[in-house]
Motif scaffolding. Sequence first.
Motif, mmCIF file in Angstrom:
data_model
loop_
_atom_site.group_PDB
_atom_site.id
_atom_site.type_symbol
_atom_site.label_atom_id
_atom_site.label_comp_id
_atom_site.label_asym_id
_atom_site.label_seq_id
_atom_site.Cartn_x
_atom_site.Cartn_y
_atom_site.Cartn_z
ATOM 1 N N ARG A 4 0.712 -1.327 -0.059
ATOM 2 C CA ARG A 4 -0.083 -0.127 0.036
ATOM 3 C C ARG A 4 1.066 1.306 -0.112
ATOM 4 O O ARG A 4 1.792 1.424 0.671
ATOM 5 N N THR A 5 0.526 2.252 -0.858
ATOM 6 C CA THR A 5 1.049 3.445 -0.688
ATOM 7 C C THR A 5 0.311 4.391 0.257
ATOM 8 O O THR A 5 -0.495 4.010 0.703
ATOM 9 N N GLY A 6 0.942 5.519 0.508
ATOM 10 C CA GLY A 6 0.536 6.348 1.393
ATOM 11 C C GLY A 6 0.383 6.190 2.808
ATOM 12 O O GLY A 6 -0.377 6.514 3.363
ATOM 13 N N ALA A 7 1.499 5.369 3.081
ATOM 14 C CA ALA A 7 1.750 5.286 4.528
ATOM 15 C C ALA A 7 2.801 6.050 5.238
ATOM 16 O O ALA A 7 3.650 6.573 4.545
ATOM 17 N N GLY A 8 2.372 6.346 6.414
ATOM 18 C CA GLY A 8 3.448 7.169 7.245
ATOM 19 C C GLY A 8 2.995 8.930 7.551
ATOM 20 O O GLY A 8 2.162 8.929 6.801
ATOM 21 N N PRO A 9 3.748 9.635 8.209
ATOM 22 C CA PRO A 9 3.348 10.815 8.506
ATOM 23 C C PRO A 9 3.379 11.949 7.353
ATOM 24 O O PRO A 9 2.391 12.726 7.310
ATOM 25 N N GLU A 10 4.473 11.586 6.456
ATOM 26 C CA GLU A 10 4.409 12.646 5.283
ATOM 27 C C GLU A 10 3.292 12.206 4.427
ATOM 28 O O GLU A 10 2.673 13.519 3.804
ATOM 29 N N ALA A 11 2.947 10.980 4.403
ATOM 30 C CA ALA A 11 1.605 10.794 3.313
ATOM 31 C C ALA A 11 0.459 11.233 4.178
ATOM 32 O O ALA A 11 -0.405 11.793 3.064
ATOM 33 N N GLU A 12 0.285 11.126 5.213
ATOM 34 C CA GLU A 12 -0.803 11.617 5.999
ATOM 35 C C GLU A 12 -0.770 13.374 5.694
ATOM 36 O O GLU A 12 -2.060 13.842 5.586
ATOM 37 N N ALA A 13 0.245 13.992 5.783
ATOM 38 C CA ALA A 13 0.215 15.328 5.562
ATOM 39 C C ALA A 13 -0.059 15.764 4.083
ATOM 40 O O ALA A 13 -0.701 16.499 4.082
ATOM 41 N N ILE A 14 0.094 15.024 3.263
ATOM 42 C CA ILE A 14 0.067 15.432 1.706
ATOM 43 C C ILE A 14 -1.441 14.836 1.653
ATOM 44 O O ILE A 14 -2.285 16.017 1.084
#
Length: 232
Positions: A4-14
């Motif tokens: 899965r893509t979109g994992a982690g704090p940076e992904a959540e911020a985006i």
Amino acid sequence: MGPRTGAGPEAEAILDAALNHVPFDGWSEATLRAATRDAGVDLALARALYPRGGVDLALAFHRRGDARMVERLAATDLSTMRFRDRIAAAMRYRLEAVEDRELVRRGSALFALPQHAADGARAIWGTADLIWRSLGDSSDDINWYTKRATLSGVYGSVVLYWLGDTSEGQQATWDFLDRRIEDVMRIEKVKAQVRENPVLSRVLAGPMRLLGHIHAPKGTPADLPGQFTHGK
């Protein structure tokens, strides 16, 4: 289904930043670029987190809604509800996890495109699977598939109705949802009656024996078929 893509704090911020742009630019490359800039994340990292741009952003948003539904189900006492009401509650929680219907409307337009239709279908299937698992479904045969296929159809139709609902508090949507859940329960009742009918059970013995060899996925990617075991 791959990692899965979109994992982690940076992904959540985006993703958080993207929600401000989706109503204007959709789930698109323009939204990814604007959200990356707003979140202060390097564009190269953003492309690694969301390699397909807007599509992966939209799928991450869908998974966020699924996670919120599961959290709300876990925090709710469902023990006094009929099972049909538990299903209806789960689907209502899923819709209420969305802050802005325009975000879903834009996603529906994206996944209506032929090149992204499979992604949309997998997302809906995943929601249906989470609902059944959260409600304790333990089926391991053909029912695993029929339950999820039926609920996927219900969820898809309810979402479309909800997107156009202008009633106060979306009451028309909840009434529509209740009617669709009643249809599901009616199907399950018919299936039980067929199994209990001595004549029909004999007529369908062969097909049912064949279907009995089909099992739910175990240790396989979520988008692959289940297992078929040959009889001895």
